[in-house]
Design an enzyme around this catalytic site. Structure first.
Site, PDB file in Angstrom:
ATOM      1  N   GLN A 121     -35.666 -14.123 -78.316  1.00  0.00           N
ATOM      2  CA  GLN A 121     -35.646 -15.544 -77.973  1.00  0.00           C
ATOM      3  C   GLN A 121     -37.025 -15.992 -77.502  1.00  0.00           C
ATOM      4  O   GLN A 121     -37.569 -15.444 -76.542  1.00  0.00           O
ATOM      5  CB  GLN A 121     -34.601 -15.834 -76.895  1.00  0.00           C
ATOM      6  CG  GLN A 121     -34.394 -17.338 -76.687  1.00  0.00           C
ATOM      7  CD  GLN A 121     -33.430 -17.645 -75.565  1.00  0.00           C
ATOM      8  OE1 GLN A 121     -33.683 -17.289 -74.416  1.00  0.00           O
ATOM      9  NE2 GLN A 121     -32.337 -18.317 -75.873  1.00  0.00           N
ATOM     10  N   ASN A 166     -31.119 -25.489 -72.066  1.00  0.00           N
ATOM     11  CA  ASN A 166     -31.178 -25.165 -70.628  1.00  0.00           C
ATOM     12  C   ASN A 166     -32.294 -25.850 -69.845  1.00  0.00           C
ATOM     13  O   ASN A 166     -32.749 -25.340 -68.823  1.00  0.00           O
ATOM     14  CB  ASN A 166     -31.287 -23.646 -70.431  1.00  0.00           C
ATOM     15  CG  ASN A 166     -29.936 -22.958 -70.565  1.00  0.00           C
ATOM     16  OD1 ASN A 166     -28.912 -23.620 -70.674  1.00  0.00           O
ATOM     17  ND2 ASN A 166     -29.938 -21.644 -70.566  1.00  0.00           N
ATOM     18  N   TYR A 177     -35.442 -26.328 -70.569  1.00  0.00           N
ATOM     19  CA  TYR A 177     -36.796 -25.817 -70.729  1.00  0.00           C
ATOM     20  C   TYR A 177     -37.599 -26.724 -71.664  1.00  0.00           C
ATOM     21  O   TYR A 177     -37.130 -27.792 -72.062  1.00  0.00           O
ATOM     22  CB  TYR A 177     -36.745 -24.366 -71.196  1.00  0.00           C
ATOM     23  CG  TYR A 177     -36.077 -23.455 -70.193  1.00  0.00           C
ATOM     24  CD1 TYR A 177     -36.561 -23.357 -68.892  1.00  0.00           C
ATOM     25  CD2 TYR A 177     -34.945 -22.724 -70.529  1.00  0.00           C
ATOM     26  CE1 TYR A 177     -35.946 -22.543 -67.959  1.00  0.00           C
ATOM     27  CE2 TYR A 177     -34.327 -21.907 -69.596  1.00  0.00           C
ATOM     28  CZ  TYR A 177     -34.819 -21.823 -68.312  1.00  0.00           C
ATOM     29  OH  TYR A 177     -34.202 -21.024 -67.375  1.00  0.00           O
ATOM     30  N   ARG A 214     -31.249 -22.219 -80.394  1.00  0.00           N
ATOM     31  CA  ARG A 214     -30.250 -22.379 -79.336  1.00  0.00           C
ATOM     32  C   ARG A 214     -30.361 -23.769 -78.725  1.00  0.00           C
ATOM     33  O   ARG A 214     -31.458 -24.220 -78.379  1.00  0.00           O
ATOM     34  CB  ARG A 214     -30.417 -21.321 -78.241  1.00  0.00           C
ATOM     35  CG  ARG A 214     -29.153 -21.188 -77.385  1.00  0.00           C
ATOM     36  CD  ARG A 214     -29.252 -20.122 -76.323  1.00  0.00           C
ATOM     37  NE  ARG A 214     -27.927 -19.560 -76.028  1.00  0.00           N
ATOM     38  CZ  ARG A 214     -27.600 -18.939 -74.912  1.00  0.00           C
ATOM     39  NH1 ARG A 214     -28.508 -18.755 -73.954  1.00  0.00           N
ATOM     40  NH2 ARG A 214     -26.386 -18.455 -74.727  1.00  0.00           N
ATOM     41  N   ASN A 259     -31.082 -26.764 -64.905  1.00  0.00           N
ATOM     42  CA  ASN A 259     -32.473 -27.095 -64.575  1.00  0.00           C
ATOM     43  C   ASN A 259     -32.737 -28.599 -64.606  1.00  0.00           C
ATOM     44  O   ASN A 259     -33.765 -29.059 -65.089  1.00  0.00           O
ATOM     45  CB  ASN A 259     -33.428 -26.359 -65.520  1.00  0.00           C
ATOM     46  CG  ASN A 259     -33.399 -24.869 -65.304  1.00  0.00           C
ATOM     47  OD1 ASN A 259     -33.461 -24.387 -64.182  1.00  0.00           O
ATOM     48  ND2 ASN A 259     -33.279 -24.113 -66.396  1.00  0.00           N
ATOM     49  N   GLY A 308     -22.601 -13.116 -72.227  1.00  0.00           N
ATOM     50  CA  GLY A 308     -23.744 -12.849 -71.386  1.00  0.00           C
ATOM     51  C   GLY A 308     -23.411 -11.948 -70.212  1.00  0.00           C
ATOM     52  O   GLY A 308     -23.656 -10.743 -70.240  1.00  0.00           O
ATOM     53  N   ARG A 309     -22.826 -12.529 -69.180  1.00  0.00           N
ATOM     54  CA  ARG A 309     -22.585 -11.784 -67.943  1.00  0.00           C
ATOM     55  C   ARG A 309     -21.740 -10.534 -68.167  1.00  0.00           C
ATOM     56  O   ARG A 309     -21.992  -9.494 -67.558  1.00  0.00           O
ATOM     57  CB  ARG A 309     -21.934 -12.712 -66.914  1.00  0.00           C
ATOM     58  CG  ARG A 309     -22.873 -13.773 -66.349  1.00  0.00           C
ATOM     59  CD  ARG A 309     -22.111 -14.951 -65.765  1.00  0.00           C
ATOM     60  NE  ARG A 309     -21.525 -15.773 -66.811  1.00  0.00           N
ATOM     61  CZ  ARG A 309     -20.588 -16.706 -66.612  1.00  0.00           C
ATOM     62  NH1 ARG A 309     -20.121 -16.901 -65.393  1.00  0.00           N
ATOM     63  NH2 ARG A 309     -20.114 -17.425 -67.618  1.00  0.00           N
TER      64      ARG A 309
END
Length: 367
Positions: A100, A180, A182, A229, A237, A324-325
Site C-alpha cells: 500500500q 482514511n 490521508y 483503496r 482523521n 484487519g484486527r
C-alpha cells in the site's frame, strides 16, 4: 454462487481463497531509516497462505509522506532490500502480496518532516485531534502548508518511483491509498481542499490527483497490478464529505474505465477502527451502494465476522473480504474460518510499536 473459498482472479493472479489480509499500520520498522526487518518478514510470513492475498501496511512514498514513527518507507535502497525479505517470506509460503502506497499529508507532524518543516496538504486547513510525534508523543495537529501547483508533478513522481521500488522488492502489485483522511483523500474532499487551481474546486478537479497517481503507478506496473483503496462516508482523521455520493460516484466511475486489479473499500461502519472500537450505525454499506457501478474485483473491509463475510460474497456485494484486527491475532485466519474455529481476541495495546509481543507471538490452531 461464490464462497470465501472459491478461487478468484485478481489481475494476473489466481487466488485460492477470498480472505484477504488488510493493510495494518504496526510501527515496527527499524529506525533510523524506517527499514523493514527480519521481524516484519516473520510476521507477514506467518500470515501467508497458498494463493492468499496480503496487502502490506501503508508505506510512505517519500520522506514528507510519513506521519507516525517507525512506519516503513519505499523510497530508499535499504527499504527496498528490507521489503524484499518480506516478499520472499510470503512467496516461500505460496502467498501473494501487494504494497500500500501512502502519503499522510496533513496527518503528520513537523518532527517527521525533512528539516522540521510543516506537513503538506492541499490547503492550509488544520485537522482536529492529535498527531503522533517522532518520539511517540501525542500533540495537537499543526496547520499544514498548502502544496504549490508546481510541486504536484514531483509528488506524482514520488508515487511512480515507489511503484518501481515495490517492483524491485518483489511485490506482486501495489494499492494506492486514497482513504482514511490521508493526502489523496484530502484532495478529494471539499472540507480539506480549498484550492483554486486545476486540483481544486469541482469534483473533477479534486479527483485529478488520485487519478493521475493511479495512471503514473500503472504506467510502471500495468493496470492489472494496481488496486485502489477508498473510504466513502468515512470519518477517520477528521475526514468526511458533506455529500459523498456525487464525489465517490465520479471517482469510482473514472477508475472503472481502466481494468485495475481491484477496488478496496473501508466500510463506513468501521471508519476509525484503528484508533478505537467503533461500529457506526445508520451508515450505508459502501460495497452494496457502489457495486452496481464497479465492474471489476471488489474487496471490502470493516467489522466482518466469518458469517457476515461469507454472506457478503455469496450475495455478490463483494468478491473478497479483507480482515484487519483479526488477522493481527489470528495468523491462520483463513484456516480458522474454513474450520469454523473461534478467533483469538486481539490486544489493542500492542497494535502500535514494540517488538514480538502482540506481533509474532499469537498462536495458530493445533494441526
Amino acid at each position: 454462487m461464490a464462497s470465501l473459498f472459491t478461487p478468484l482472479q485478481v489481475g494476473g493472479l489466481t487466488l485460492a481463497h477470498r480472505v484477504v489480509m488488510a493493510p495494518l499500520t504496526r510501527m515496527r520498522a527499524a529506525r533510523p531509516g524506517n527499514v523493514p526487518t527480519a521481524l516484519n518478514a516473520e510476521y507477514y510470513g506467518q500470515r501467508a497462505t497458498p494463493g492468499g492475498l496480503i496487502i502490506a501496511e501503508a508505506t510512505q512514498v517519500c520522506p514528507s509522506g510519513q506521519g507516525m514513527p517507525a512506519t516503513p518507507g519505499i523510497h530508499t535502497e535499504a527499504q527496498v532490500a528490507g521489503w524484499r525479505g518480506v516478499t520472499e517470506a510470503v512467496h516461500a509460503r505460496g502467498g501473494r502480496i501487494f504494497l500500500q502506497l501512502w502519503h499522510v499529508g496533513r496527518i503528520s507532524h513537523s518532527s517527521h518532516q525533512p528539516g522540521g518543516g510543516l506537513p503538506v496538504a492541499p490547503s492550509a486547513v488544520a485537522p482536529k485531534g492529535e498527531a503522533m510525534t517522532a518520539d511517540f508523543k501525542r500533540v495537537p495537529f499543526e496547520t499544514p502548508r498548502a502544496l504549490e501547483t508546481a510541486e504536484i508533478p514531483g509528488l506524482i513522481d514520488a508515487y511512480r518511483q515507489a511503484a518501481r521500488h515495490a517492483d524491485a522488492a518483489g511485490f506482486d502489485g501495489v494499492e494506492v491509498h486514497g482513504a482514511n483522511g490521508y493526502l489523496l483523500e484530502q484532495f478529494l474532499q471539499s472540507r480539506t481542499n480549498r484550492r483554486t487551481d486545476a486540483y481544486g474546486g469541482s469534483i473533477g478537479n479534486r479527483a485529478r490527483l488520485l487519478l493521475e497517481v493511479v495512471e503514473a503507478v500503472a504506467g510502471v506496473l500495468g493496470l492489472t497490478r494496481v488496486g485502489v483503496r477508498l473510504s466513502p462516508f468515512g470519518v477517520s482523521n477528521d475526514s468526511g464529505e458533506d455529500e459523498p455520493l456525487p464525489l465517490y460516484t465520479h471517482v469510482i466511475k473514472a477508475l472503472a474505465a481502466a481494468p485495475l486489479a481491484y477496488l478496496h473499500f473501508i466500510e463506513p461502519r468501521a471508519s476509525g477502527a484503528g484508533a478505537a472500537e467503533v461500529d457506526h450505525q445508520g451508515v450505508p454499506s459502501a460495497a452494496v451502494l457502489f457495486r452496481p457501478i464497479w465492474p471489476g474485483v471488489l474487496i471490502t473491509a470493516g467489522n466482518f465476522r466469518a458469517d457476515t463475510a461469507e454472506a457478503m460474497v455469496a450475495e455478490g456485494h463483494a468478491d473478497a473480504i479483507a480482515f484487519g484486527r483479526y488477522f493481527i491475532s489470528n495468523p491462520d485466519l483463513p484456516e480458522r474460518i474454513r474450520r469454523g474455529a473461534a478467533f483469538t481476541p486481539y490486544n489493542r495495546k500492542t497494535f502500535y510499536g514494540g517488538g514480538e509481543a502482540g506481533y509474532t507471538d499469537y498462536p495458530k490452531l493445533a494441526a
